[in-house]
Design a protein around this motif. Sequence first.
Motif, PDB file in Angstrom:
ATOM      1  N   SER A 190       1.331   3.481  -1.194  1.00  0.00           N
ATOM      2  CA  SER A 190       1.933   2.162  -1.014  1.00  0.00           C
ATOM      3  C   SER A 190       3.288   2.232  -0.316  1.00  0.00           C
ATOM      4  N   SER A 191       4.142   3.144  -0.767  1.00  0.00           N
ATOM      5  CA  SER A 191       5.494   3.219  -0.208  1.00  0.00           C
ATOM      6  C   SER A 191       5.509   3.669   1.244  1.00  0.00           C
ATOM      7  N   ASN A 192       4.477   4.380   1.642  1.00  0.00           N
ATOM      8  CA  ASN A 192       4.381   4.833   3.043  1.00  0.00           C
ATOM      9  C   ASN A 192       3.437   3.971   3.878  1.00  0.00           C
ATOM     10  N   LYS A 193       3.007   2.856   3.283  1.00  0.00           N
ATOM     11  CA  LYS A 193       2.144   1.889   3.982  1.00  0.00           C
ATOM     12  C   LYS A 193       0.902   2.554   4.580  1.00  0.00           C
ATOM     13  N   LEU A 194       0.221   3.319   3.715  1.00  0.00           N
ATOM     14  CA  LEU A 194      -0.962   4.063   4.154  1.00  0.00           C
ATOM     15  C   LEU A 194      -2.268   3.481   3.595  1.00  0.00           C
ATOM     16  N   GLU A 195      -2.193   2.241   3.078  1.00  0.00           N
ATOM     17  CA  GLU A 195      -3.372   1.641   2.443  1.00  0.00           C
ATOM     18  C   GLU A 195      -4.570   1.537   3.386  1.00  0.00           C
ATOM     19  N   GLY A 196      -4.318   1.413   4.675  1.00  0.00           N
ATOM     20  CA  GLY A 196      -5.412   1.277   5.636  1.00  0.00           C
ATOM     21  C   GLY A 196      -5.931   2.593   6.155  1.00  0.00           C
ATOM     22  N   SER A 197      -5.320   3.703   5.674  1.00  0.00           N
ATOM     23  CA  SER A 197      -5.717   5.019   6.189  1.00  0.00           C
ATOM     24  C   SER A 197      -6.080   6.014   5.095  1.00  0.00           C
ATOM     25  N   ILE A 198      -5.541   5.824   3.894  1.00  0.00           N
ATOM     26  CA  ILE A 198      -5.860   6.721   2.770  1.00  0.00           C
ATOM     27  C   ILE A 198      -6.523   5.900   1.671  1.00  0.00           C
ATOM     28  N   PHE A 199      -7.692   6.340   1.252  1.00  0.00           N
ATOM     29  CA  PHE A 199      -8.494   5.575   0.299  1.00  0.00           C
ATOM     30  C   PHE A 199      -8.821   6.414  -0.931  1.00  0.00           C
ATOM     31  N   LEU A 200      -8.646   5.815  -2.102  1.00  0.00           N
ATOM     32  CA  LEU A 200      -9.020   6.464  -3.358  1.00  0.00           C
ATOM     33  C   LEU A 200     -10.351   5.876  -3.813  1.00  0.00           C
ATOM     34  N   ILE A 201     -11.336   6.731  -3.994  1.00  0.00           N
ATOM     35  CA  ILE A 201     -12.681   6.291  -4.367  1.00  0.00           C
ATOM     36  C   ILE A 201     -13.040   6.948  -5.695  1.00  0.00           C
ATOM     37  N   ASP A 202     -13.254   6.139  -6.699  1.00  0.00           N
ATOM     38  CA  ASP A 202     -13.581   6.663  -8.034  1.00  0.00           C
ATOM     39  C   ASP A 202     -14.949   7.351  -8.016  1.00  0.00           C
ATOM     40  N   VAL A 203     -15.332   7.911  -9.147  1.00  0.00           N
ATOM     41  CA  VAL A 203     -16.550   8.716  -9.257  1.00  0.00           C
ATOM     42  C   VAL A 203     -17.756   8.036  -8.602  1.00  0.00           C
ATOM     43  N   ARG A 204     -18.469   8.797  -7.799  1.00  0.00           N
ATOM     44  CA  ARG A 204     -19.675   8.326  -7.140  1.00  0.00           C
ATOM     45  C   ARG A 204     -20.801   9.341  -7.332  1.00  0.00           C
ATOM     46  N   ASN A 205     -22.037   8.853  -7.295  1.00  0.00           N
ATOM     47  CA  ASN A 205     -23.194   9.740  -7.377  1.00  0.00           C
ATOM     48  C   ASN A 205     -23.770  10.077  -6.009  1.00  0.00           C
TER      49      ASN A 205
END
Length: 358
Positions: free
Chosen positions: A233-248
Amino acid sequence: MRVLQLIQSLEAGGAERIAVNYANGLSEHISFSAMVTTHSEGALKAELNKSVSYMCLQRRSTFDLKALFKLRTFIEKNKIAIVHAHGTSFFIAFLLKIIYPRIRIIWHEHYGGRVEQSLLSNWILFICSRFFESIFVVNLELERWVKETLCFKNVFFIPNFATINEDVIKTTFLQGEVGKRIVLLANLKSPKNHMAILSAFQELQLQRLGWSLHCVGKIYNDRYSDDIKEYISSNKLEGSIFLIDVRNDISHILSQATIGVLVSTAEGFPVSLLEYGLAKLAVLSTNVGYCSEVINEGVNGLLFNPNNPNELECQLSEIIDEPISSRMQFGLNLQKLVGERYSKENIITTLLLHYRRK
């Protein structure tokens, strides 16, 4: 042969995934394959074959006698001969051996950071190990540690293996530009070292070049994940770094990526490297644990020292600057290595040989 895999939970982690792979793989070769979790279930339960018998003990405390006798009843009912205990489940396996001496206990250590620990901090494990028939480890450093620190001779290195589950529904679709997606498969916790790759991404200003970073793994909503969210958030990277919770649908996720990264400060034998290989990804990996045995510098990927931020930045910049054809060749070379050395068939055959050893 009748074998039970014992592990704390089926949350999406390396040790948990290997336990599931073993249970599934063995079900094709032995008369009875079972999986028991000591504390809770998790996302990986959905990946257990129908032929694998499953139970959760819902263990509430270290000396939960109800859970212990529930385990013994399950073993007696199903005439199980071998309990293959993974990670921290060694203690309930030790208690089981006391009340049910005929059972054969094998302990499997996956945590590479164990090699930095002393006998004093592992005195409980030392006592419990006197009741183990064998100890399996995921790299040669751990093998030496077990022999020297635990004074245990019957220890064997068993490589991990990964599989592709084609039956999982494809639900995860990555954002970002095709051909410029970096993926990190790792739960958001220490020592997975997420902040190092975030910092390198930011320092190199990769977002300006159209690259994106996708961190796939369990989000615990603790201080570790909060710090990561704050940095993004502080580096305004929301459009480039994504956190994806557990997936199968991991294989589907990897099929959309270009580069696979691993930045941990401690590892045993990360399954993620094998999964990257099956997906034919170019790989940038930390050089801890067994990683340097899988990643051959300049042949199927690049390595770096996780405690050297400058080295990570340089190697990340280099793999991004590689021609597309070179990155593709990295992926093909890694896929070939995984197929030749770390296939399910090879590892299950090795596992069965050790089970039959007495």
